[in-house]
Scaffold this motif. Structure first.
Motif, PDB file in Angstrom:
ATOM      1  N   HIS A  28      39.811  37.523  38.297  1.00  0.00           N
ATOM      2  CA  HIS A  28      38.518  37.905  37.712  1.00  0.00           C
ATOM      3  C   HIS A  28      38.193  39.379  38.016  1.00  0.00           C
ATOM      4  O   HIS A  28      37.780  40.124  37.125  1.00  0.00           O
ATOM      5  CB  HIS A  28      37.433  36.962  38.246  1.00  0.00           C
ATOM      6  N   CYS A  29      38.392  39.790  39.262  1.00  0.00           N
ATOM      7  CA  CYS A  29      38.089  41.179  39.652  1.00  0.00           C
ATOM      8  C   CYS A  29      38.919  42.177  38.837  1.00  0.00           C
ATOM      9  O   CYS A  29      38.404  43.198  38.386  1.00  0.00           O
ATOM     10  CB  CYS A  29      38.362  41.403  41.145  1.00  0.00           C
ATOM     11  N   ILE A  30      40.193  41.860  38.654  1.00  0.00           N
ATOM     12  CA  ILE A  30      41.052  42.780  37.906  1.00  0.00           C
ATOM     13  C   ILE A  30      40.635  42.808  36.441  1.00  0.00           C
ATOM     14  O   ILE A  30      40.562  43.873  35.821  1.00  0.00           O
ATOM     15  CB  ILE A  30      42.549  42.372  38.042  1.00  0.00           C
ATOM     16  N   SER A  31      40.299  41.655  35.897  1.00  0.00           N
ATOM     17  CA  SER A  31      39.929  41.670  34.483  1.00  0.00           C
ATOM     18  C   SER A  31      38.587  42.386  34.273  1.00  0.00           C
ATOM     19  O   SER A  31      38.426  43.141  33.303  1.00  0.00           O
ATOM     20  CB  SER A  31      40.029  40.271  33.864  1.00  0.00           C
ATOM     21  N   VAL A  32      37.660  42.232  35.196  1.00  0.00           N
ATOM     22  CA  VAL A  32      36.386  42.973  35.094  1.00  0.00           C
ATOM     23  C   VAL A  32      36.635  44.480  35.274  1.00  0.00           C
ATOM     24  O   VAL A  32      36.112  45.299  34.513  1.00  0.00           O
ATOM     25  CB  VAL A  32      35.360  42.465  36.134  1.00  0.00           C
ATOM     26  N   GLY A  33      37.454  44.849  36.242  1.00  0.00           N
ATOM     27  CA  GLY A  33      37.725  46.272  36.486  1.00  0.00           C
ATOM     28  C   GLY A  33      38.406  46.938  35.288  1.00  0.00           C
ATOM     29  O   GLY A  33      38.015  48.032  34.871  1.00  0.00           O
ATOM     30  N   ASP A  34      39.401  46.263  34.732  1.00  0.00           N
ATOM     31  CA  ASP A  34      40.119  46.849  33.595  1.00  0.00           C
ATOM     32  C   ASP A  34      39.207  46.947  32.369  1.00  0.00           C
ATOM     33  O   ASP A  34      39.231  47.935  31.638  1.00  0.00           O
ATOM     34  CB  ASP A  34      41.383  46.032  33.271  1.00  0.00           C
ATOM     35  N   TYR A  35      38.384  45.913  32.172  1.00  0.00           N
ATOM     36  CA  TYR A  35      37.462  45.953  31.030  1.00  0.00           C
ATOM     37  C   TYR A  35      36.389  47.033  31.241  1.00  0.00           C
ATOM     38  O   TYR A  35      36.027  47.768  30.310  1.00  0.00           O
ATOM     39  CB  TYR A  35      36.805  44.582  30.821  1.00  0.00           C
ATOM     40  N   ALA A  36      35.895  47.128  32.454  1.00  0.00           N
ATOM     41  CA  ALA A  36      34.861  48.134  32.775  1.00  0.00           C
ATOM     42  C   ALA A  36      35.412  49.540  32.547  1.00  0.00           C
ATOM     43  O   ALA A  36      34.697  50.430  32.085  1.00  0.00           O
ATOM     44  CB  ALA A  36      34.384  47.966  34.214  1.00  0.00           C
ATOM     45  N   TYR A  37      36.679  49.733  32.846  1.00  0.00           N
ATOM     46  CA  TYR A  37      37.309  51.033  32.607  1.00  0.00           C
ATOM     47  C   TYR A  37      37.322  51.354  31.110  1.00  0.00           C
ATOM     48  O   TYR A  37      36.939  52.449  30.688  1.00  0.00           O
ATOM     49  CB  TYR A  37      38.726  51.033  33.166  1.00  0.00           C
TER      50      TYR A  37
END
Ligand SMILES: [Fe+2]
Ligand SMILES: [Fe+2]
Length: 196
Positions: A28-37
């Motif tokens: 979840h953290c990686i998917s939020v971080g990549d999307y936020a980028y």
């Protein structure tokens, strides 16, 4: 600010969360971080900050809800009565402390985005909004979020419209506890949207 090697950060987050049996939170953290980028590229001078904040935003998942009040007290975190009633909400503040103390994130803008990713706050920045919205789009539950369509339509207008749509959805669908920051953000967003 320090610049982070994002791949290195990713593997540190993975190690930290997987050792504590929080693999789902890692994903979840990686998917939020990549999307936020990606989202942040449209709004921020330094979208990398959104990715860093996203990677770390739920790092406090290592502490279950029933430990969060004690952990927060030990960390010297001030708590609202709403947070004592619903300790789940404290995880945003604990994640900020872990980002600072375990991952040496000292950039105040990144720490702020981590600290208010669940509730937003009155003095939100564009970075806060980007991470807040990315977390709602790439939520940590199964299937599509029930608010996703309206939130995406609002996002075509602005970050503020999207954040307002989400909070309004929450407030009109049995929310358990209204955190003061959420309420302040809602009032501020409404004012901002009315003035454009
Ligand atoms: Fe969270
Ligand atoms: Fe999250």
């Amino acid at each position: 600010m320090e610049t982070f090697d994002q791949n290195n950060l990713k593997s540190l987050v993975k190690k930290f969360l997987v050792e504590q049996n929080c693999l789902k939170t890692y994903d979840h953290c990686i998917s939020v971080g990549d999307y936020a980028y990606e989202l942040g590229k449209n709004y921020l001078d330094e979208p990398d900050k959104a990715r860093t904040a996203g990677y770390l935003h739920d790092i406090s998942a290592i502490y279950p809800d029933d430990q969060r009040v004690d952990v927060a007290k030990k960390m010297g975190i001030d708590l609202y009565k709403e947070e004592l009633e619903l300790p789940m909400i404290i995880h945003q503040k604990i994640s900020k402390e872990i980002a600072l103390n375990e991952f040496n994130v000292t950039d105040q803008a990144i720490l702020s985005a981590i600290e208010c990713h669940t509730t937003l706050k009155e003095d939100y920045s564009d970075l806060d909004l980007v991470v807040f919205i990315a977390d709602k789009i790439k939520w940590d539950q199964q299937g599509e979020p029930p608010y996703i369509e309206g939130l995406m339509v609002a996002l075509d207008h602005s970050l503020e419209a999207s954040a307002y749509y989400y909070i309004d959805y929450l407030l009109t669908h049995d929310i358990q506890v209204i955190h003061p920051w959420l309420n302040e953000a809602y009032v501020k967003l409404r004012k901002q949207l009315a003035s454009v």
